[in-house]
Design an enzyme around this catalytic site. Structure first.
Site, mmCIF file in Angstrom:
data_model
loop_
_atom_site.group_PDB
_atom_site.id
_atom_site.type_symbol
_atom_site.label_atom_id
_atom_site.label_comp_id
_atom_site.label_asym_id
_atom_site.label_seq_id
_atom_site.Cartn_x
_atom_site.Cartn_y
_atom_site.Cartn_z
ATOM 1 N N HIS A 217 0.649 -1.280 -0.023
ATOM 2 C CA HIS A 217 -0.038 -0.183 -0.111
ATOM 3 C C HIS A 217 1.104 0.955 0.252
ATOM 4 O O HIS A 217 2.082 1.292 -0.032
ATOM 5 C CB HIS A 217 -1.670 -0.040 1.011
ATOM 6 C CG HIS A 217 -0.482 -0.194 2.318
ATOM 7 N ND1 HIS A 217 0.645 0.627 2.782
ATOM 8 C CD2 HIS A 217 -0.693 -0.919 3.849
ATOM 9 C CE1 HIS A 217 0.882 0.900 4.105
ATOM 10 N NE2 HIS A 217 -0.123 -0.321 4.908
ATOM 11 N N CYS A 233 3.287 -5.123 6.048
ATOM 12 C CA CYS A 233 2.917 -4.382 5.125
ATOM 13 C C CYS A 233 3.654 -4.061 4.519
ATOM 14 O O CYS A 233 5.030 -3.438 5.305
ATOM 15 C CB CYS A 233 1.579 -3.724 5.318
ATOM 16 S SG CYS A 233 -0.220 -4.415 5.557
#
Length: 258
Positions: A217, A233
């Site tokens: 992301h 992440c």
């Protein structure tokens, strides 16, 4: 249509069909759907034989029609059931790794990777329960180099420095796939303009909502790029994330390596 999802997990986002050039690729099967992998140069097959499918240039995704039951072996007792939409109201997609064929080389079962723990779980799903889409993109995440590379049809089209998981919350390694693309409620927030969800889960944040899913992301902390600081992440600069988001359709293989 945009659906609001509010959770304290890694993907605190609002779901949408897609954005920009991505359109609604994750909300419905592509125009190539229902074209199964082909066993080339053979007029017949041994019924019940299993074939591996996919390559560095081409992969296959299975899109659930109305429901799917998966089992540890073809014809076995199902251990999980999936509807057409996942918890984020995005089409349920598996990554096809192989297929069982009949005597005319037609697939009767697909060996698929499914988005559940433990990471990398594979299962068999009846071919009639899914549509098949061809995927020509592939992502490689090199943790030691803190780098994300996107390939299309085997050719590198993008390579960029990324932030990865910290030593306390490391990014899991293995072979995964993109199972959804999500748009944050706040594009200036910690996830930037978009999140490419993958089928991996944190190895340590097991108590988080939705099991601690992992994503590639954007970020509102560009200083973190190139460092090991995330909850697992992979963060990219927002301008880079937009390019990845537009091309990494559901079913895109993702290799995360050390």
């Amino acid at each position: 249509m945009r659906h609001q999802i509010f959770t304290p997990c890694l993907l605190l986002v609002a779901v949408a069909a897609g954005c920009g050039a991505a359109g609604s690729a994750d909300a419905r099967p592509s125009a190539q759907a229902s074209a199964p992998p082909v066993v080339k140069q053979q007029a017949s097959c041994a019924a019940g034989s299993v074939r591996r499918v996919g390559s560095a240039k081409l992969a296959y995704a299975a899109v659930v029609r109305s429901r799917a039951t998966v089992s540890h072996r073809p014809g076995g007792r199902p251990f999980a059931r999936f509807g057409p939409l996942n918890v984020n109201h995005v089409r349920t997609v598996f990554s096809i790794r192989g297929m069982r064929v009949d005597h005319q080389c037609r697939p009767t079962w697909y060996l698929v990777q499914v988005p559940r723990r433990p990471n990398g779980t594979t299962a068999w799903v009846p071919s009639a329960q899914v549509l098949v889409a061809r995927v020509r993109t592939r992502i490689v995440v090199d943790l030691s180099q803190k780098r994300v590379t996107l390939y299309r049809a085997g050719t590198r089209v993008l390579s960029a420095t990324a932030a990865i998981g910290s030593s306390a919350t490391p990014t899991p390694t293995g072979s995964f796939y993109v199972n959804q693309r999500l748009i944050p409620t706040d594009p200036t927030g910690p996830f930037g303009p978009g999140a490419v969800g993958i089928s991996a889960f944190s190895d340590v944040l097991t108590g988080w909502t939705q099991g601690g899913p992992i994503a590639i992301h954007g970020t509102n902390a560009p200083w973190s790029i190139g460092k090991a600081v995330s909850n697992g992440c992979i963060r990219l600069r927002n301008r880079t994330l937009r390019r990845v988001f537009a091309q990494a359709v559901a079913g895109t293989p993702v290799l995360i390596r050390r």
